[in-house]
Enzyme design. Structure first.
Site, mmCIF file in Angstrom:
data_model
loop_
_atom_site.group_PDB
_atom_site.id
_atom_site.type_symbol
_atom_site.label_atom_id
_atom_site.label_comp_id
_atom_site.label_asym_id
_atom_site.label_seq_id
_atom_site.Cartn_x
_atom_site.Cartn_y
_atom_site.Cartn_z
ATOM 1 N N ALA A 138 -7.556 -0.784 8.557
ATOM 2 C CA ALA A 138 -6.319 -1.287 9.172
ATOM 3 C C ALA A 138 -6.244 -0.927 10.651
ATOM 4 O O ALA A 138 -5.801 -1.730 11.475
ATOM 5 C CB ALA A 138 -5.114 -0.732 8.419
ATOM 6 N N GLU A 174 4.796 9.055 2.242
ATOM 7 C CA GLU A 174 5.954 9.497 1.477
ATOM 8 C C GLU A 174 7.057 9.969 2.418
ATOM 9 O O GLU A 174 6.810 10.173 3.616
ATOM 10 C CB GLU A 174 5.554 10.613 0.507
ATOM 11 C CG GLU A 174 4.520 10.154 -0.505
ATOM 12 C CD GLU A 174 4.203 11.182 -1.574
ATOM 13 O OE1 GLU A 174 3.435 10.837 -2.497
ATOM 14 O OE2 GLU A 174 4.729 12.314 -1.495
ATOM 15 N N GLU A 181 -0.438 4.143 10.872
ATOM 16 C CA GLU A 181 -1.892 4.211 10.733
ATOM 17 C C GLU A 181 -2.493 5.304 11.615
ATOM 18 O O GLU A 181 -3.576 5.159 12.184
ATOM 19 C CB GLU A 181 -2.558 2.861 11.058
ATOM 20 C CG GLU A 181 -1.909 1.646 10.451
ATOM 21 C CD GLU A 181 -1.983 1.629 8.936
ATOM 22 O OE1 GLU A 181 -2.559 2.563 8.346
ATOM 23 O OE2 GLU A 181 -1.467 0.684 8.333
ATOM 24 N N PHE A 201 0.849 -1.188 0.000
ATOM 25 C CA PHE A 201 0.000 0.000 0.000
ATOM 26 C C PHE A 201 0.881 1.233 0.000
ATOM 27 O O PHE A 201 1.585 1.503 0.974
ATOM 28 C CB PHE A 201 -0.890 -0.040 1.249
ATOM 29 C CG PHE A 201 -1.867 1.096 1.401
ATOM 30 C CD1 PHE A 201 -3.073 1.084 0.732
ATOM 31 C CD2 PHE A 201 -1.590 2.156 2.255
ATOM 32 C CE1 PHE A 201 -4.001 2.110 0.910
ATOM 33 C CE2 PHE A 201 -2.505 3.177 2.447
ATOM 34 C CZ PHE A 201 -3.721 3.159 1.769
#
Length: 388
Positions: free
Chosen positions: A247, A138, A368, A134
């Site tokens: 997630a 960045e 996450e 995924f």
């Protein structure tokens, strides 16, 4: 030490359906018998994931387990959560592999993809024959995902992608990547096969945490993908953020597994360790730590079980997941630290697991959505005011 004994002080097992317990127990056995005996080698030698186990994970139905159709197991969200709990009891890297495959790669194809895309990729991913990664984060943009620099531009009937993604689980072992990029019409998602010209993955070395997990940096230089690889139903940041919410839900379950592993290890160790003529477990400070651990695990279990039931009923709000991720990871990290403390010098060697879980949870606390980001999400929700 004796076999793992799960913490269930308030008899939560009685609130579970038979199929939910069966799913959990089958994964618990797999983790104990097939994963944990291999783990030390992968952590010590080269910091790798045991890829030989991927087909078995697929056979157990653990990839996209709460999705329906296309070879997915179609578990309810309680069973799915209990499965991830057991995977992280083994190691955060194991749960991360399954979470990335299911929540971050299969979920967007299942939710935003065309029927042709679903038929093309999901069955192989469910079996573990295709591995996904995924690409959202960045080098300069983590929590502020809207600042991403990766671009997708039209070229003829297809697209050309340029950019860099970093901290990508499974990056160098993936067959396909879900890449999020800015276009003139906003953020869009693309399925990018990793053997396309201009795509490169380099592993990030020197990690203290998540040693049993492949973490990579992705480089896309004039990578051409056809229009049929664009996730047509995903428009704007709502697409990738919905994947992250899936997630995070799994993380909130997984953290309990790590906490339970540390508590069980500390309890067994302190019963057996003799200090000043008696077991370490007989000391007041030891009992205070163990009581804290069990209490926080029990509270976390009820929190995520209620959220799971709401998710199955279609009543879930994303801020509920933020609360669970924030709370459960935080208490798991505190439990891991206290367990390591109770193990004394033994706690720093990998014959014991608490310090491994502790350093893993430092990463889980960050990815996450960091602990602080989820604090702000909840703060804005309950006050109606965005904090500056």
């Amino acid at each position: 030490m004796a076999d793992f004994e799960a913490a269930d002080f308030l008899r939560i097992d009685e609130l579970l359906a038979d199929e939910e317990r069966i799913a959990r127990d089958s994964v618990r056995e797999f983790v104990s018998k097939e994963f944990l005996p291999l783990l030390q080698h992968h952590i010590r030698q080269d910091g790798s994931f045991p890829m030989d186990l991927v087909p078995k994970l697929g056979e157990l139905g653990l990839f996209g387990a709460n999705l329906n159709g296309y070879g997915c197991a179609g578990m309810n969200n309680v069973a799915y959560g209990l499965v991830l709990q057991e995977l992280e009891r083994g190691d955060s890297g194991l749960r991360s592999f399954a979470s990335v495959q299911g929540s971050l790669c299969m979920y967007p194809i299942h939710t935003y993809g065309t029927e042709a895309q679903k038929q093309r990729w999901l069955p192989g991913m469910a079996r573990g024959e295709l591995v996904g990664c995924f690409g959202l984060t960045e080098p300069d943009f983590g929590s502020h995902v809207g600042g991403m620099l990766t671009r997708a531009e039209r070229r003829g009937s297809g697209w050309v992608l340029n950019g860099t993604k970093r901290w990508i689980t499974n990056g160098s072992v993936a067959d396909l990547a879900i890449i999020w990029a800015k276009t003139p019409d906003g953020v869009r998602g693309f399925v990018v096969e990793t053997d396309r010209s201009g795509f490169e993955a380099r592993d990030i070395k020197g990690k203290f945490s998540l040693r049993a997990s492949v973490t990579s940096e992705l480089f896309l230089q004039d990578v051409e993908v056809p229009e049929e690889n664009r996730l047509a139903g995903a428009q704007g940041l709502a697409g990738p953020l919905s994947c992250l919410n899936q997630a995070r839900y799994g993380i909130a379950w997984g953290a309990i597994g790590a906490a339970m592993a540390c508590y069980d290890e500390a309890l067994q160790y302190t019963r057996e360790r003799v200090v000043q003529g008696g077991p370490l477990a007989g000391k007041q400070l030891t009992q205070e730590k163990l009581v804290y651990m069990l209490t926080e695990i029990t509270k976390a279990q009820f929190l995520i079980l209620r959220i799971a039931r709401l998710k199955d009923e279609g009543k879930l709000h994303h801020t509920m997941v933020s609360m669970a991720k924030r709370n459960n990871v935080d208490i798991a990290l505190q439990i891991a630290r206290q367990a390591r403390d109770l193990l004394g010098a033994n706690g720093i060697v990998d014959d014991y697991q608490s310090m491994r879980h502790m350093v893993n949870l430092e990463t889980v606390r960050t990815y996450e959505g960091t602990h602080d980001i989820h604090t702000l999400i909840l703060g804005e929700h309950i006050t109606g005011v965005r904090a500056l």
